[in-house]
Write a protein that holds these residues in place. Sequence first.
Motif, PDB file in Angstrom:
ATOM      1  N   GLU A  20       0.859  -1.191   0.000  1.00 17.48           N
ATOM      2  CA  GLU A  20       0.000   0.000   0.000  1.00 17.48           C
ATOM      3  C   GLU A  20       0.890   1.235   0.000  1.00 17.48           C
ATOM      4  O   GLU A  20       1.965   1.230   0.601  1.00 17.48           O
ATOM      5  CB  GLU A  20      -0.941  -0.010   1.205  1.00 17.48           C
ATOM      6  CG  GLU A  20      -1.942  -1.142   1.139  1.00 17.48           C
ATOM      7  CD  GLU A  20      -2.961  -1.117   2.270  1.00 17.48           C
ATOM      8  OE1 GLU A  20      -2.869  -0.264   3.175  1.00 17.48           O
ATOM      9  OE2 GLU A  20      -3.869  -1.972   2.250  1.00 17.48           O
TER      10      GLU A  20
ATOM     11  N   ARG B  56      -2.719   3.664   6.719  1.00 12.23           N
ATOM     12  CA  ARG B  56      -4.123   3.783   7.145  1.00 12.23           C
ATOM     13  C   ARG B  56      -4.121   4.542   8.464  1.00 12.23           C
ATOM     14  O   ARG B  56      -3.453   4.137   9.407  1.00 12.23           O
ATOM     15  CB  ARG B  56      -4.746   2.412   7.344  1.00 12.23           C
ATOM     16  CG  ARG B  56      -4.781   1.612   6.055  1.00 12.23           C
ATOM     17  CD  ARG B  56      -5.412   0.283   6.298  1.00 12.23           C
ATOM     18  NE  ARG B  56      -5.266  -0.581   5.140  1.00 12.23           N
ATOM     19  CZ  ARG B  56      -6.075  -1.593   4.887  1.00 12.23           C
ATOM     20  NH1 ARG B  56      -7.064  -1.871   5.715  1.00 12.23           N
ATOM     21  NH2 ARG B  56      -5.881  -2.335   3.813  1.00 12.23           N
ATOM     22  N   GLU B  57      -4.866   5.625   8.507  1.00 11.68           N
ATOM     23  CA  GLU B  57      -4.927   6.418   9.740  1.00 11.68           C
ATOM     24  C   GLU B  57      -5.995   5.840  10.651  1.00 11.68           C
ATOM     25  O   GLU B  57      -7.144   5.667  10.252  1.00 11.68           O
ATOM     26  CB  GLU B  57      -5.232   7.879   9.436  1.00 11.68           C
ATOM     27  CG  GLU B  57      -5.186   8.736  10.678  1.00 11.68           C
ATOM     28  CD  GLU B  57      -5.291  10.217  10.395  1.00 11.68           C
ATOM     29  OE1 GLU B  57      -5.516  10.960  11.358  1.00 11.68           O
ATOM     30  OE2 GLU B  57      -5.138  10.628   9.231  1.00 11.68           O
TER      31      GLU B  57
ATOM     32  N   ASP C 234     -11.385   3.135  16.208  1.00 11.96           N
ATOM     33  CA  ASP C 234     -11.161   2.358  14.990  1.00 11.96           C
ATOM     34  C   ASP C 234     -10.556   0.996  15.332  1.00 11.96           C
ATOM     35  O   ASP C 234      -9.731   0.884  16.235  1.00 11.96           O
ATOM     36  CB  ASP C 234     -10.209   3.080  14.037  1.00 11.96           C
ATOM     37  CG  ASP C 234     -10.831   4.314  13.397  1.00 11.96           C
ATOM     38  OD1 ASP C 234     -12.074   4.422  13.375  1.00 11.96           O
ATOM     39  OD2 ASP C 234     -10.059   5.175  12.926  1.00 11.96           O
TER      40      ASP C 234
ATOM     41  N   LEU D 254      -9.143  -2.902  13.429  1.00 16.22           N
ATOM     42  CA  LEU D 254      -8.584  -3.443  12.202  1.00 16.22           C
ATOM     43  C   LEU D 254      -8.155  -4.884  12.433  1.00 16.22           C
ATOM     44  O   LEU D 254      -7.584  -5.198  13.474  1.00 16.22           O
ATOM     45  CB  LEU D 254      -7.367  -2.598  11.813  1.00 16.22           C
ATOM     46  CG  LEU D 254      -6.649  -2.870  10.517  1.00 16.22           C
ATOM     47  CD1 LEU D 254      -7.544  -2.543   9.324  1.00 16.22           C
ATOM     48  CD2 LEU D 254      -5.402  -2.003  10.460  1.00 16.22           C
TER      49      LEU D 254
ATOM     50  N   HIS E  19       3.206  -5.577   7.929  1.00 17.61           N
ATOM     51  CA  HIS E  19       2.742  -4.238   8.278  1.00 17.61           C
ATOM     52  C   HIS E  19       3.749  -3.564   9.192  1.00 17.61           C
ATOM     53  O   HIS E  19       4.621  -4.214   9.764  1.00 17.61           O
ATOM     54  CB  HIS E  19       1.366  -4.317   8.947  1.00 17.61           C
ATOM     55  CG  HIS E  19       1.370  -5.076  10.235  1.00 17.61           C
ATOM     56  ND1 HIS E  19       1.450  -6.462  10.283  1.00 17.61           N
ATOM     57  CD2 HIS E  19       1.334  -4.664  11.520  1.00 17.61           C
ATOM     58  CE1 HIS E  19       1.437  -6.855  11.543  1.00 17.61           C
ATOM     59  NE2 HIS E  19       1.380  -5.780  12.321  1.00 17.61           N
TER      60      HIS E  19
END
Length: 114
Positions: A70, A74-75, A80, A82, A90
């Motif tokens: 990517e 990703r913020e 949030d 995930l 990652h």
Amino acid sequence: MLTAAGNIFEHVLRDAVDEEFAELVAAEGVRIERIASTGQASPPGFWYDQEWSEWVLLLSGSAGLLFEGESTPRELKRGDYLLIPAGRRHRVEWTDATEPTIWLAVHYGFVAPP
């Protein structure tokens, strides 16, 4: 059976050099931990590449999580969550330096050591 209790927001060192990892629960095939970040990020060139899946929930602060392949992180902000599948490379690009970023991480799908 023992009962464990505490407060997930207590005992966060705001000026810690490294992220703090605190195991909250461990059983066969699952581990739940609190991660406290205060501006830390993964070292340059470092990628997490885990043999188990990890579900994370951001309880406070914010972070940028980049997956291999990517172009932009990703913020993540408070609330949030995930799922990071096993083997998905990652890295943490950044965490909030103005307030603690508190993660709840559930690691599962591995065989616990005897």
